[in-house]
Each structure stands twice: as structure tokens, then as C-alpha cells.
Write a protein that holds these residues in place. Structure first.
Motif, PDB file in Angstrom:
ATOM      1  N   TYR A 232      64.024  51.691  53.788  1.00 15.85           N
ATOM      2  CA  TYR A 232      62.800  51.141  54.374  1.00 15.85           C
ATOM      3  C   TYR A 232      61.586  51.291  53.464  1.00 15.85           C
ATOM      4  CZ  TYR A 232      65.406  51.489  58.829  1.00 15.85           C
ATOM      5  OH  TYR A 232      66.334  51.377  59.832  1.00 15.85           O
ATOM      6  N   TYR A 233      61.636  52.195  52.487  1.00 13.04           N
ATOM      7  CA  TYR A 233      60.417  52.619  51.790  1.00 13.04           C
ATOM      8  C   TYR A 233      60.534  52.427  50.278  1.00 13.04           C
ATOM      9  CZ  TYR A 233      60.117  54.806  56.372  1.00 13.04           C
ATOM     10  OH  TYR A 233      60.128  55.032  57.719  1.00 13.04           O
ATOM     11  N   PRO A 234      60.178  51.258  49.752  1.00 15.36           N
ATOM     12  CA  PRO A 234      60.295  51.009  48.312  1.00 15.36           C
ATOM     13  C   PRO A 234      59.356  51.853  47.469  1.00 15.36           C
ATOM     14  CG  PRO A 234      59.110  49.220  49.384  1.00 15.36           C
ATOM     15  CD  PRO A 234      59.657  50.084  50.472  1.00 15.36           C
ATOM     16  N   ASN A 235      58.307  52.409  48.077  1.00  8.31           N
ATOM     17  CA  ASN A 235      57.360  53.231  47.328  1.00  8.31           C
ATOM     18  C   ASN A 235      57.694  54.714  47.349  1.00  8.31           C
ATOM     19  OD1 ASN A 235      55.367  51.241  46.373  1.00  8.31           O
ATOM     20  ND2 ASN A 235      55.091  50.837  48.543  1.00  8.31           N
ATOM     21  N   GLY A 236      58.896  55.055  47.809  1.00  9.68           N
ATOM     22  CA  GLY A 236      59.324  56.442  47.756  1.00  9.68           C
ATOM     23  C   GLY A 236      59.278  57.136  49.102  1.00  9.68           C
ATOM     24  N   TRP A 237      59.799  58.322  49.102  1.00 12.16           N
ATOM     25  CA  TRP A 237      59.999  59.111  50.318  1.00 12.16           C
ATOM     26  C   TRP A 237      58.809  60.009  50.595  1.00 12.16           C
ATOM     27  CZ3 TRP A 237      63.441  58.522  54.021  1.00 12.16           C
ATOM     28  CH2 TRP A 237      63.637  59.552  54.953  1.00 12.16           C
ATOM     29  N   ARG A 238      58.511  60.174  51.885  1.00 12.93           N
ATOM     30  CA  ARG A 238      57.495  61.130  52.331  1.00 12.93           C
ATOM     31  C   ARG A 238      58.134  62.060  53.353  1.00 12.93           C
ATOM     32  NH1 ARG A 238      52.898  56.700  53.927  1.00 12.93           N
ATOM     33  NH2 ARG A 238      52.925  55.512  51.964  1.00 12.93           N
ATOM     34  N   PRO A 239      57.691  63.306  53.400  1.00 10.53           N
ATOM     35  CA  PRO A 239      58.316  64.279  54.301  1.00 10.53           C
ATOM     36  C   PRO A 239      58.326  63.836  55.763  1.00 10.53           C
ATOM     37  CG  PRO A 239      56.911  65.408  52.737  1.00 10.53           C
ATOM     38  CD  PRO A 239      56.665  63.937  52.542  1.00 10.53           C
ATOM     39  N   GLU A 240      57.312  63.118  56.204  1.00  7.14           N
ATOM     40  CA  GLU A 240      57.240  62.743  57.625  1.00  7.14           C
ATOM     41  C   GLU A 240      58.325  61.746  58.028  1.00  7.14           C
ATOM     42  OE1 GLU A 240      53.773  60.392  55.610  1.00  7.14           O
ATOM     43  OE2 GLU A 240      54.802  62.318  55.391  1.00  7.14           O
ATOM     44  N   TYR A 241      58.935  61.077  57.073  1.00  4.96           N
ATOM     45  CA  TYR A 241      60.006  60.142  57.415  1.00  4.96           C
ATOM     46  C   TYR A 241      61.263  60.864  57.918  1.00  4.96           C
ATOM     47  CZ  TYR A 241      57.294  56.842  54.461  1.00  4.96           C
ATOM     48  OH  TYR A 241      56.318  56.056  53.904  1.00  4.96           O
ATOM     49  N   LEU A 242      61.422  62.132  57.536  1.00  4.28           N
ATOM     50  CA  LEU A 242      62.661  62.847  57.840  1.00  4.28           C
ATOM     51  C   LEU A 242      62.849  63.068  59.342  1.00  4.28           C
ATOM     52  CD1 LEU A 242      65.043  64.103  56.269  1.00  4.28           C
ATOM     53  CD2 LEU A 242      63.863  66.307  56.430  1.00  4.28           C
ATOM     54  N   GLU A 243      61.762  63.077  60.092  1.00  2.00           N
ATOM     55  CA  GLU A 243      61.856  63.291  61.535  1.00  2.00           C
ATOM     56  C   GLU A 243      62.814  62.306  62.191  1.00  2.00           C
ATOM     57  OE1 GLU A 243      58.936  63.217  65.501  1.00  2.00           O
ATOM     58  OE2 GLU A 243      58.115  62.747  63.506  1.00  2.00           O
ATOM     59  N   TRP A 244      62.755  61.049  61.767  1.00  2.37           N
ATOM     60  CA  TRP A 244      63.554  60.007  62.414  1.00  2.37           C
ATOM     61  C   TRP A 244      65.018  60.081  61.969  1.00  2.37           C
ATOM     62  CZ3 TRP A 244      60.376  59.292  65.984  1.00  2.37           C
ATOM     63  CH2 TRP A 244      59.002  59.342  65.725  1.00  2.37           C
ATOM     64  N   VAL A 245      65.257  60.596  60.774  1.00  6.79           N
ATOM     65  CA  VAL A 245      66.627  60.876  60.329  1.00  6.79           C
ATOM     66  C   VAL A 245      67.221  61.991  61.185  1.00  6.79           C
ATOM     67  CG1 VAL A 245      68.059  61.637  58.391  1.00  6.79           C
ATOM     68  CG2 VAL A 245      66.090  60.141  57.974  1.00  6.79           C
ATOM     69  N   LYS A 246      66.416  63.001  61.441  1.00  6.84           N
ATOM     70  CA  LYS A 246      66.862  64.164  62.221  1.00  6.84           C
ATOM     71  C   LYS A 246      67.405  63.751  63.588  1.00  6.84           C
ATOM     72  CE  LYS A 246      64.954  68.293  64.478  1.00  6.84           C
ATOM     73  NZ  LYS A 246      63.739  69.127  64.653  1.00  6.84           N
ATOM     74  N   TYR A 247      66.665  62.922  64.309  1.00  9.52           N
ATOM     75  CA  TYR A 247      67.086  62.567  65.661  1.00  9.52           C
ATOM     76  C   TYR A 247      68.311  61.659  65.641  1.00  9.52           C
ATOM     77  CZ  TYR A 247      62.412  64.342  66.642  1.00  9.52           C
ATOM     78  OH  TYR A 247      61.282  65.125  66.712  1.00  9.52           O
ATOM     79  N   GLN A 248      68.349  60.737  64.693  1.00 11.89           N
ATOM     80  CA  GLN A 248      69.488  59.827  64.641  1.00 11.89           C
ATOM     81  C   GLN A 248      70.753  60.568  64.207  1.00 11.89           C
ATOM     82  OE1 GLN A 248      68.849  56.267  62.323  1.00 11.89           O
ATOM     83  NE2 GLN A 248      71.002  55.664  62.460  1.00 11.89           N
ATOM     84  N   TYR A 249      70.663  61.357  63.146  1.00 15.36           N
ATOM     85  CA  TYR A 249      71.822  62.111  62.693  1.00 15.36           C
ATOM     86  C   TYR A 249      72.250  63.138  63.733  1.00 15.36           C
ATOM     87  CZ  TYR A 249      74.442  65.781  60.328  1.00 15.36           C
ATOM     88  OH  TYR A 249      75.376  66.734  60.021  1.00 15.36           O
TER      89      TYR A 249
END
Length: 366
Positions: A232-249
Motif C-alpha cells: 500500500y505504501y510506495p514511500n516506505g513503511w511507518r511504525p503506525e502501519y503495523l497496527e493493522w497487520v497485527k489485527y489481521q495476522y
């Protein structure tokens, strides 16, 4: 004027939009200062040790506002639909906005958008579709009519006669179906990096749901979930994105994962079995097609987005160069400014069509 997507400059560009209150027409490739990008990081290579299983009812997942429930019936069986009905944080402007989330999110994923809207006087209704978040997880044959009808049921229960409809990703498909089905209820419709921009059936064989289920059940890992979000993020990763990975995984860590895998597999079938590409031409409601140009979920989002806007009789088109599939997270200030500008516009005034005379979304030389 060259296609803004191909300029290769770090800048924010918007389609030609008439700001009637200012009496000003901005040209299609007017650069807007983007400011420095936030510092980039790398996501953890393995799931953090303190992550816990996500409950199938999301009871251990925080929501930004109180959650209400509506009892609905689908295929003759009772289900429970979860939603947030959030009042404005400032004097109300009298408008209601309904938010439809994408396939890898749920209603709470609209947190930045909810706050931006309520701080401008909007009442916001954010719905967990069946199969997501705190709503029921029935194993049924899903289609886009179900969330559209359920959203109408929520509005009827709340006594809301008219609302603006905003959908992100797969939620854009739901927004399309809602606006097509309930034009008298829809004041504005917004499609944010919508998927399903083409009919995928020609030349592609149908997948048996049993095979799709096995693929989801055994093929969903931390790595696959993370990789999906990183796209989703062509400009790189930010720590706040991980929250949504956490719930899905976290769903895969639950004893209910086999059931949840069946639900997710059934939701995937919608993309093939229930296209919306033949509905845009019939939607007279004032529309906004908006998104990041570097959406890695499709080969050429600007061209596909322009096609949607051209099919819609009454649409505006806004494309953000060098932004990906989730502009509400990547460039929240710029994205929400455009969203709010459009939602404030008079629904009975025609959408500005000046973008049609620009090359936004056109291949160079065409």
C-alpha cells in the motif's frame, strides 16, 4: 501538459477542480508543496512476541468510538451488524457520511478520516460489514448487495434519510453498489482507490470456493499479511502501519481461524463474481474518484480511475502522484482536505468536469 504521474517529482498534484467559493480554477498539474516525508523504518521480520490472537468478534480490538449493533436477517438467518455512529466534535453542519472499509481493514481503520470529518461538523457512520470487525461472521455466499442493504438498514434505524457515501478499496465497490441501488439516499459518493476497476472474468477461470478456502487457511502467514500491507505504501513503511497487520495476522492465532478463513475466502469470491463496472454509467449522484497514483494493486491506477470518472455522468477526479493505495494514511492532510471540500459541495450543483480537458490518467502521447 504531461501526465502528472510521470513527472517523477516529489510533489502533490491534483486534478483540475473548481473551487467555487474562491472563484478559482486550479490547473491539473499545479504542484503543491508536500513537505518532508516522515522518517521511514523497517517492519519487524517476525511478529512481535507480545502479540495475541485477535478474537473472531474483535472484542479485544480497540475502537475509537462506542460500537452499536443492529440485528439483521440474511438468507433467513439472524446476524448482528456492528457500527459506530459518531457525532460531530464542533457545531454540526447537518451532513452525514457513511464509511465503507476495505478487505484488509474494518470500521476502526477509518480512525483518521472519522476525526477529520467530525472536526468539520459531520456526523459519521462507520460500519463493519458482515464478516469483518465486530459484526457476525456467517459462512454464506457473499455479494455486494448484502452490505449495501445492511447499510440502508442502519440508516433507516437511525432515522437518516440522506447521506454521503465513502468507500475505500473494496469499500469503493460497496459504495458503487449502494449509490446505484439507493440514489434517493445518496447525496455524494466517493471512491477511494477502489478495486474491481475491471471485470476480471474474461479469460480467467472460476475458482472453486473450497480451493480458495484452502489457499487462505494454509497460505496466510505473518509474512503474507505484512507483504500485503507493505504494497500500500510506495514511500516506505511507518511504525503506525503495523497496527493493522497485527489485527489481521492475529486472526490466524485464534482457534476460530478455520471459520475466519472460510469467511475471508468467501469475501474474495466477490471480486470475481460480482463486478460493479457496469453500474457507474447509471449513477447520476455527484461523485468523486480519488486516490494515489502509485497504487500497486493495479497496473495503472490513474488510467483506470479516469475510466471510472468518464463512465460516471457527474464526477470529479483527483489523483495524488507518488502516493499509494491508502492516501488517508499516507497523506492524511492533503487527502482529507480534498474529501471535505467535495463533501461540502452542493449535491445539486454539477460536479466540475474540467479534468476531462486534462491528460490526467492518459498515456503519454494519447
Amino acid at each position: 501538459m504531461s501526465n502528472a504521474r510521470h513527472l517523477g517529482l516529489r510533489r502533490r498534484t491534483r486534478g483540475a477542480i473548481a473551487h467555487r467559493g474562491l472563484g478559482l480554477l486550479l490547473p491539473a498539474a499545479l504542484a503543491v508543496a508536500a513537505g518532508p516525508l516522515p522518517a521511514q523504518t523497517e517492519p519487524p521480520p517476525t511478529p512481535p512476541a507480545d502479540w495475541e490472537a485477535t478474537a473472531i468478534d474483535y472484542s479485544n480490538v480497540p475502537y475509537p468510538h462506542p460500537v452499536s449493533y443492529l440485528d439483521v436477517e440474511v438468507y433467513g438467518d439472524p446476524q448482528r451488524l456492528a457500527y459506530m455512529d459518531i457525532g460531530p466534535a464542533v457545531p454540526p453542519n447537518g451532513q452525514v457520511v457513511v464509511l465503507f472499509h476495505g478487505m484488509n481493514f474494518f470500521a476502526a481503520g477509518f480512525r483518521p478520516t472519522i476525526e477529520a470529518l467530525r472536526n468539520e461538523g459531520f456526523r459519521v457512520v462507520a460500519i463493519d460489514r458482515l464478516g469483518y470487525g465486530r459484526s457476525s461472521k456467517p459462512i454464506i455466499h457473499y455479494n455486494l448487495h448484502i452490505p449495501a442493504k445492511n447499510a440502508k438498514r442502519v440508516l433507516d434505524a437511525l432515522g437518516i434519510e440522506r447521506a454521503a457515501i465513502v468507500g475505500h478499496s473494496m469499500g469503493g465497490m460497496v459504495a458503487t453498489r449502494f449509490a446505484s441501488t439507493y440514489p434517493e439516499t445518496t447525496t455524494h459518493v466517493v471512491m477511494v482507490n477502489q478495486i474491481g476497476l475491471r471485470d476480471s472474468r474474461p479469460g480467467r477461470a472460476w475458482t472453486d470456493p473450497a480451493d480458495s478456502y484452502q489457499s487462505v487457511l494454509t497460505g496466510t502467514t505473518y509474512e503474507t499479511v505484512l507483504r500485503g500491507h507493505m504494497r500500500y505504501y510506495p514511500n516506505g513503511w511507518r511504525p503506525e502501519y503495523l497496527e493493522w497487520v497485527k489485527y489481521q495476522y492475529g486472526l490466524t492465532l485464534s482457534g476460530d481461524w478455520p471459520r475466519m478463513a472460510r469467511v475471508r475466502a468467501a469475501q474474495r469470491q466477490i471480486l470475481y463474481e460480482d463486478p460493479v463496472v457496469y453500474e457507474w454509467q447509471h449513477i447520476a449522484t455527484k461523485a468523486l474518484v480519488i486516490g494515489g497514483a502509485e497504487d500497486r494493486l493495479v497496473a495503472d491506477y490513474p488510467a483506470l480511475a479516469r475510466n471510472v470518472a468518464e463512465e460516471l455522468p457527474n464526477a470529479e477526479l483527483v489523483i495524488f502522484p507518488e502516493v499509494g493505495h491508502s492516501p488517508q494514511f499516507e497523506i492524511p492532510k492533503e487527502f482529507h482536505a480534498e474529501l471535505i471540500r467535495f463533501l461540502r459541495s452542493d449535491p445539486d450543483e454539477p460536479a466540475d468536469q474540467a479534468w476531462r480537458d486534462t491528460d490526467i490518467g492518459r498515456a503519454p502521447g494519447s
